[in-house]
Design an enzyme around this catalytic site. Structure first.
Site, mmCIF file in Angstrom:
data_model
loop_
_atom_site.group_PDB
_atom_site.id
_atom_site.type_symbol
_atom_site.label_atom_id
_atom_site.label_comp_id
_atom_site.label_asym_id
_atom_site.label_seq_id
_atom_site.Cartn_x
_atom_site.Cartn_y
_atom_site.Cartn_z
ATOM 1 N N THR A 186 3.518 -6.546 0.754
ATOM 2 C CA THR A 186 4.067 -7.963 1.067
ATOM 3 C C THR A 186 3.490 -8.797 0.092
ATOM 4 O OG1 THR A 186 2.453 -8.205 2.584
ATOM 5 C CG2 THR A 186 4.404 -7.670 3.419
ATOM 6 N N CYS A 187 2.139 -8.617 -0.517
ATOM 7 C CA CYS A 187 1.605 -9.427 -1.623
ATOM 8 C C CYS A 187 2.135 -9.620 -2.832
ATOM 9 C CB CYS A 187 0.167 -8.995 -1.570
ATOM 10 S SG CYS A 187 -1.022 -8.815 -0.251
ATOM 11 N N ARG A 188 2.758 -8.424 -3.269
ATOM 12 C CA ARG A 188 3.560 -8.488 -4.453
ATOM 13 C C ARG A 188 5.151 -8.548 -4.166
ATOM 14 N NH1 ARG A 188 1.684 -2.805 -7.340
ATOM 15 N NH2 ARG A 188 2.998 -3.855 -8.987
#
Length: 1188
Positions: free
Chosen positions: A1154-1156
């Protein structure tokens, strides 16, 4: 392929620093580079285009080298990349390089021009001009497009182009009439660019191109253009500008139009004010010639634009427009073309003035007419106003509309004379004046928004368009100041942090006493002041130094105290006008107290210029400012007494619109602030502010009028209390020109340091509706650090991490935000015991907390009834969440305490502020009425229906009965006792004085025992409204606002509307555009757009319903809503990669980082299996972050 990338990198390094003498060697790489333009690899393509761009720049417009590029099929290859909307998928840098290459080729090669016409370059240019003009972004690209259009045509005189090239281009176009039609078809598009150009340089390039196109166009096509975009009206506006280069080119365009079709354009030039503008130019030029005075050394000459479109820098930089050229050309046009028609012009103006006078005479009669005559009179006025405001040629032109005084007459009518007569501001009968103004607004609202069967265009829409066009004529009232490097700010979500400048830029000002000043001491020192310093803010520094300590010590102390007031540090603009004690001047010119020293000095140095370009030496100069004591007013000001009376009246008013700034503007007859009333833009800004408020409150005004008609018996049934008109869209008030100017100003790297012209601040604070939402959001992001509640401002990279436990997330959220809510560092959240960290879990935190605050049983929201069947235990509010009223007499109920509710509203305020500050997204459906309260707007009885339609309808009907009863008792002999509610006596409704839907909330002491009757109905309605909108929710809203104010000043959000605040906080509510998915998703590590799994994946996403889309976004990013700007603004971009599977592929599940925004998709054997796995994972994969 990797070898090609490596070689291209080496070539790029070599080309980045080669001399012009090595251009022949550089051209040796051209064949290979042109061949790589066919590559499907994005990296190789970008590199090849970049290298070709460097080769072209090094060639310096050499015809020989450009012809070689043409022979290598560079034109065909680049056009293939652009066609079929391919230009939208190219990177910004690559597209800029391609457009620059095509411009360079067209500038020196007639063969390249012919190929471009054959490949329908004009259709492509029209698409791109439309896109970039509507988006108000990337002015450099717009400039390149205009220059490309210019180089497609043979240039006219006054240029350095080779004669043989001019002849060759003429032959290309003359041989093919369809080429002329292609280029003529661009005229309307380039006119729109010129109309909204933020800088004189862009406008100049446009008007030169327009002149060339007009020269090539046929008379019949020019007549069609006039009917489509009203070119004559635009010409009149451009001729009114100060820039001599633009004026000269526009005079040439006017002359060409008259040559092409004299009869037609003489008439339109008279009607639209071109003739008047030329007459004005002649008078000004003659006056300047006879009274020319030597300017001071610090007055800078207008920047020459003559060479902007030339191929090479000319060795002779002398301006091609000599001092007498404009006068000579103007007189030539007058003498040869505009002698005829003067009598007709006078006659037309006589007719126009008579029409305007007749219209406003009828308007005044309409305002005083009884409702019985209203309908017929309104129909007559509606027909008349549509004829007066129509955009069709036979009706009133913009020039006639403005010159006839329509704007001032309308302002005078709506303000009941206050606009003209300042003495009205001292009138004793404030209530009478207020009611008369409200009555006029109601009448005009009905007139302006009523549409007959023959037309869907509302008179208000046409009026607003004319006012904005008229405002654009005064282009020079809004100068752009360019002081430093310009760059395009692409991101929709600009971090709300400091601009990053290590040392704020300062001016060096030497303050000295005026020669006529005797009471104050001499200062005489040089003081460094920042760019945002105003005379108001500098007084606190100067006064203690320059005030003489005389025997009158008390007077000295009083002066110091008044000067200091409640001001903050020097350089920051105050919250409002202060009691200024000093008067400042620069070279004899009085400085406006609210404008910065920086802007005032700069305007004085560039007097008469449009765009203010700052020379680097400006920062090293010592600027001298004189000061003296401001004269005390000897007369007792009646304005203070008036304001006191008005404030007392405000407290008793029930309608929220009467407390809105727009109503104060029309009631007092003056715009807020210290805007110069002599500025030619003032009247149009005033009228636009009033009309925007009228449009925004059209429902309130119309419903209130309906209640009055019911009270007086003109409406018989309560069911007739319906509003049939609707406002015009808000975006009709947006000025593309002012938006572009603000966008251009914000591109300056010193903008965050305070390089903000006073007109920017004034428009954002007073007339934000004139600027696009995107521009205002960018302005807010770039200036928000000035309103932080903490002394220190962190950079955009500093982060504070915090761990929370899912099972007690609300308690942890309260603890975290109480400790770190006001910290300007980014806050990142991770969940205790879970592997995820960074952006994804942080978004999940904001989403989860916003969900938890919607749970049943918290006592926060209306509809929070534990007895109702609430889905998953959450409050269901179909019209949006609004606070549940709490009685001051009861601080707890159902095991819920008011103090807990207040604490949760403070938490919500902190969460909202952090979401705005850090660019996070909440998932909480707040009502429009709640957003209005957040923006410090008043609510009244007419707002209740927006979140509770049933209650809102009932209280409005009860209010109608109250007004009917009052009217019967005061003005007739009819008994009011016979009144009933839909044929039912009030007493038979069995209503008591408790809040509807909340029997525990007593509206008055003992309210459950007090029954509602006709005699106490007014008290009941007032109590219900007060409990619902004011006293019952006061503690909650105060806590909510306090939570926001702990982080940054809540007042800075007032430049947004309710709908815009919802977008900022909760992201884009609309589903993603299915036809644009490929443009906003990258495919990598085993996938490309042609991979079968990718094709199936995109088809499934397109078939998703709204709930599935929300679930997919929640799983992928941590938030179910798309951020502001939609899928295109996801940062980093959503990337789909091939998931490496150890076992059977169809047994694997998709996973995500989800961060990238990395979505790992297995290559399933069928579309149906992929759909099943996707639906399973997006619904069951939430609630925990684990390794994938």
């Amino acid at each position: 392929m990797n070898k090609q990338k490596l070689v291209l990198k080496i070539v790029a390094n070599v080309l980045s620093d080669f001399d012009a003498k090595d251009v022949d060697k550089a051209m040796e790489a051209a064949p290979a580079l042109c061949n790589l333009l066919k590559s499907s690899d994005k990296t190789i393509l970008d590199s090849a285009v970049s290298c070709l761009g460097m080769v072209s720049d090094g060639a310096g417009g050499s015809a020989k080298h450009m012809e070689k590029l043409y022979e290598l099929n560079a034109v065909d290859s680049m056009m293939r990349l652009l066609e079929n909307n391919g230009w939208k998928s190219l990177s910004d840098e690559t597209l800029s390089h391609i457009l620059g290459l095509l411009k360079d080729l067209a500038s020196v090669s007639a063969r390249a021009v012919k190929s471009l016409f054959e490949l329908n370059i004009c259709d492509l240019l029209k698409q791109m001009l439309t896109y970039y003009t509507s988006s108000h972004s990337d002015h450099d690209k717009v400039q390149t497009l205009v220059e490309l259009i210019y180089h497609l045509m043979p240039p006219l005189e006054m240029c350095d182009h080779p004669t043989e090239l001019i002849i060759a281009k003429k032959n290309v176009i003359i041989e093919q009439s369809r080429y002329v039609k292609q280029i003529a078809s661009i005229l309307t598009f380039i006119i729109q660019v010129a109309k909204s150009a933020a800088l004189s340089s862009i406008c100049y390039s446009c008007v030169v191109a327009i002149r060339n196109i007009v020269e090539l166009s046929t008379p019949s096509s020019l007549v069609e253009v006039q009917k489509t975009v009203n070119l004559s009206s635009l010409l009149a506006g451009w001729l009114a500008r100060k820039n001599r280069h633009i004026i000269f080119q526009m005079l040439n365009v006017s002359k060409t139009l008259l040559k092409k079709h004299q009869k037609f354009f003489v008439e339109t030039f008279i009607r639209e004010g071109v003739k008047h503008a030329i007459d004005t130019i002649v008078a000004q030029e003659k006056d300047a010639k006879s009274n020319r005075k030597q300017k001071g050394n610090n007055n800078l000459q207008e920047s020459c634009l003559c060479f902007d479109l030339d191929l090479e820098t000319s060795t002779n930089n002398t301006c091609r427009i000599d001092k007498g050229a404009i006068l000579k050309l103007s007189e030539d046009i007058k003498r040869n073309f505009l002698v005829e028609g003067s009598a007709k012009s006078h006659h037309r103006f006589g007719c126009a003035f008579k029409s305007i006078k007749d219209f406003f005479s009828r308007l005044n009669y309409h305002a005083k007419a009884p409702p019985a005559k209203d309908q017929d009179l309104c129909k007559q006025l509606s027909d008349f106003s549509r004829q007066l405001l129509s955009d069709e040629l036979p009706s009133t032109s913009n020039f006639e509309f403005v010159q006839s005084g329509s704007v001032k007459h309308l302002a005078g009518y709506l303000s009941n004379g206050a606009y003209f007569n300042s003495n009205l501001r001292n009138c004793q009968d404030l209530i009478g004046q207020l009611n008369e103004v409200k009555n006029r607004l109601q009448k005009f609202t009905h007139l302006a928004l009523t549409v007959d069967n023959e037309s869907s265009v509302k008179p208000l829409g046409i009026l607003v368009e004319k006012l904005i066009d008229a405002l654009h004529v005064w282009y020079d009232s809004f100068p752009v100041i360019l002081a430093d490097e310009q760059y395009t700010r692409e991101s929709t979500m600009i971090p709300l942090r400091d601009s990053g400048t290590e040392q704020p830029t300062s001016l060096y000002i030497k303050f000295s006493r005026s020669s006529r000043e005797e009471e104050l001491d001499h200062y005489g020192r040089i003081l460094p002041v920042d760019l945002s310093s105003t005379p108001e803010s500098i007084e606190e520094v100067l006064l203690p130094e320059i005030c003489k300590r005389t025997c009158n010590e008390s007077a000295y102390k009083e002066t110091i105290q008044e000067a200091n007031g409640s001001r903050t540090s020097v350089g920051l603009r105050g919250d409002g006008p202060k009691s200024s004690r000093l008067k400042f001047s620069y070279k004899g010119t009085h400085l406006q107290s609210s404008a910065t020293f920086f802007e005032s000095i700069l305007r004085s140095m560039h007097e008469g210029q449009t765009d203010l370009q700052i020379d680097p030496s400006f920062w090293d100069k010592e600027h001298k400012i004189k000061y003296r004591r401001r004269n005390k007013s000897k007369k007792i000001s009646s304005q203070s007494s008036y304001n006191t009376q008005l404030s007392r009246v405000h407290e008793k008013l029930e309608m929220s619109l009467l407390k809105d700034p727009f109503f104060s503007t029309i009631f007092i007859g003056k715009l807020p602030g210290d805007l110069d009333e002599s500025d030619p833009s003032y009247n149009f800004l005033f009228m636009l502010k009033v009309l925007e408020g009228l449009n925004r409150f059209s429902y309130h005004l119309s419903m209130d009028e309906k209640l009055c008609k019911f009270a007086e018996g003109y409406l018989q049934e309560l069911d007739d209390l319906m509003v049939t008109i609707s406002p015009i869209p808000r975006d009709q008030f947006v000025s593309s020109l002012l938006t572009n100017k603000l966008e251009q100003q914000m591109q300056d790297t010193l903008f965050g340091d305070g390089l903000i012209p006073s007109w920017c601040i004034y428009l954002v604070e007073t007339c934000p509706f004139l600027l696009s939402f995107e521009a205002r959001w960018k302005y807010f992001c770039l200036t928000a650090h000035h309103s932080f509640m903490t002394g220190e401002v962190s950079s955009s990279t500093e982060t504070k991490k915090y761990s929370v436990i899912r099972s007690k997330i609300l308690e942890d959220a309260v603890s975290m935000l109480n400790k770190h809510g006001s910290d300007t560092k980014f806050i990142e959240v991770e969940f205790d015991g879970e592997a995820g960290t960074g952006r994804g879990p942080t978004f999940e935190f904001y989403t989860t907390v916003s969900h938890e605050l919607q749970r049943v049983g918290l006592g926060m929201w209306r509809e929070d009834n534990t007895s109702q069947d609430c889905e998953a235990g959450f409050v269901h509010a179909p019209f949006g969440l609004f606070p549940q009223p709490w009685s001051s007499a009861k601080t707890s109920t159902r095991w819920i305490s008011l103090s807990d509710v207040v604490q949760k509203f403070k938490l919500l305020g902190q969460l909202v502020a952090r979401a705005v500050l850090d660019g996070r997204v909440l998932d909480i459906p707040l009502s429009k009425a709640f957003y209005k309260l957040m923006l410090d707007q008043e609510l009244d009885i007419y707002d209740i229906s927006s979140f509770d339609p049933k209650l809102g309808k009932t209280v409005i009907e009860f209010q109608a009965l109250v007004k009917r009863k009052k009217f019967l008792e005061e003005r007739t002999s009819k008994p009011a006792a016979d009144l009933s509610y839909k044929n039912v006596r009030l007493e038979d409704l069995c209503l008591d004085f408790t809040l509807p839907g909340n029997p525990e909330y007593e509206l008055v002491p003992g309210g459950s025992e007090k029954m509602v009757t006709l005699d106490n109905l007014e008290e009941y309605v007032s109590s219900v409204v007060d409990a619902t909108l004011k006293s019952g929710i006061a503690n909650q809203m105060e806590a909510f606002k306090a939570g926001i104010n702990e982080v940054f000043a809540l007042k800075t959000l007032r430049l947004f509307s309710e709908d815009e605040m919802e977008r900022i906080l909760c992201g884009e509510q609309d589903s993603w555009a299915s036809n644009k998915l490929e443009d906003h998703i990258d495919f990598d590590h085993g996938y490309d757009t042609n991979s079968p799994p990718v094709i199936s994946f995109l088809e499934i996403l397109r078939e998703f319903g709204r709930e599935d889309q929300r679930a997919f976004m929640h799983f992928t990013t941590g938030a179910p809503q798309l951020p502001l700007g939609g899928l295109a603004s996801l940062n980093p971009k959503l990337t789909v990669v091939r998931k490496q599977c150890d076992g059977k592929v169809d047994d694997e599940l998709p996973s995500v980082n989800t961060c990238r925004h990395f979505f790992k998709l297995p290559p399933y054997s069928s579309k149906e299996i992929m759909r099943q796995k996707l639906k399973y994972v997006i619904k069951e994969g939430l609630g925990s972050f684990q390794l994938s």
